[in-house]
Scaffold this active site. Sequence first.
Site, PDB file in Angstrom:
ATOM      1  N   HIS A  86       0.838  -1.203   0.000  1.00  0.00           N
ATOM      2  CA  HIS A  86       0.000   0.000   0.000  1.00  0.00           C
ATOM      3  C   HIS A  86       0.876   1.257   0.000  1.00  0.00           C
ATOM      4  CE1 HIS A  86      -3.653   2.309   1.512  1.00  0.00           C
ATOM      5  NE2 HIS A  86      -2.652   3.146   1.755  1.00  0.00           N
ATOM      6  N   GLU A  87       1.863   1.297   0.905  1.00  0.00           N
ATOM      7  CA  GLU A  87       2.717   2.472   1.012  1.00  0.00           C
ATOM      8  C   GLU A  87       3.672   2.594  -0.177  1.00  0.00           C
ATOM      9  OE1 GLU A  87       2.184   4.765   3.133  1.00  0.00           O
ATOM     10  OE2 GLU A  87       0.678   3.614   4.228  1.00  0.00           O
ATOM     11  N   HIS A 122       2.083   4.457  -3.011  1.00  0.00           N
ATOM     12  CA  HIS A 122       2.180   5.913  -2.844  1.00  0.00           C
ATOM     13  C   HIS A 122       3.552   6.412  -3.289  1.00  0.00           C
ATOM     14  CE1 HIS A 122      -1.625   6.368  -0.887  1.00  0.00           C
ATOM     15  NE2 HIS A 122      -1.288   5.707   0.203  1.00  0.00           N
TER      16      HIS A 122
END
Length: 384
Positions: free
Chosen positions: A67-68, A71
């Site tokens: 998820h990170e 980004h």
Amino acid sequence: MRATFTLGRIAGVRVGVNWSVALVFALIASGLAAGRLPEAYPDRAWPLYLLVGLGAALVFFASLLAHELAHAVVARRHGVGVDDIVLWLLGGATRMRTEAPDPRAELRIAGSGPLVSLLLGVAFALLTWLLDTTGAAGLLVESTAWLAAINLLLAAFNVIPAAPLDGGRLLRAFLWRRTGDRLRATEGAATAGRVFGWVLVGLGLWQFLWTTWFGGLWLALIGWFLVMAASQEGRQARVRELLAGVAVRDTMTPDPVSVPERLTVDQLLSDPSLTPRHTAFPVTGDDGTRPMGLVTLDGAGGVPAERRARTTVAEIMRPLPETRVAGPDEALADLLPRLEPGAEHRVLVVDRGGRLVGIVSPSDVNRTIRRMATRPRPGQPART
């Protein structure tokens, strides 16, 4: 949130882990091993429950990291530098050096994380169905079902339009595009974050007081974190607006006192011209101008007395790749996300030729903020 230790680099991004992850990992693994798994499939050996619980917890944190990383990768594609990723008590955080250049980039950067969580949730759901139809072990099916649910929940929670959640970034992108004012958009997202946070605090406390459900305290903790983080984002937005147009060279301490890398720790600590005037020093090479890293008095003082005479500064310094560096013409507002308390987090200012020209500490920035805050706005008389 600081990393307790570093895992390494993935896709060129440094990944760190805070000690609080151990607490969450233990809670997840024990919750599965002692709760959900035995309830769904009783009469199995307890080591098997524990093994499956540990495996599911590891995959969950890998999902958080994915998820990170989404980004970080999308941010870099839009020209936004990324310092690192830190996994901690309440999930993960991707620390970016600058703001998104426009609302479209903000939208893509913010949306990439929840999108990855959504895709992972769907993938685990399909895997659960496939394992179930092929007659796989029940505990394996149950663990993949949990991973599907937790990733879908993570995606849904993160798109709630409240800072500092990804949904708050999406809201800011929408408001920014609509108003053309990034500061107003940030303050709007921060206000939504504070409201949502207080709602969670109230709901969590109500659940704990009226149902004695200890999960209510966890919900209240998450709400309190959201309130604090949203308030901080609002303050940072106002500071960034205040510092608009201010360069790093206008704030830095020029020509800082530096020490050569061959200097011994004993010489560093015994030189009255160096201590106690400063707590951190840039370390330079033989030419005295090119930075090699940063050394702190705390780090030097941690060397045993009997080793100080034969230990050089180069052996204990934070090397340049791990030290925060900025250019003199860089916008000071873009430097703010990289500033942290502690002598080891000083920012070295290096010109295009690679020469050390200054150093920036939080106190330098605070002096500039106070100066800019007292500067009269256009049309206003100067304060006396």
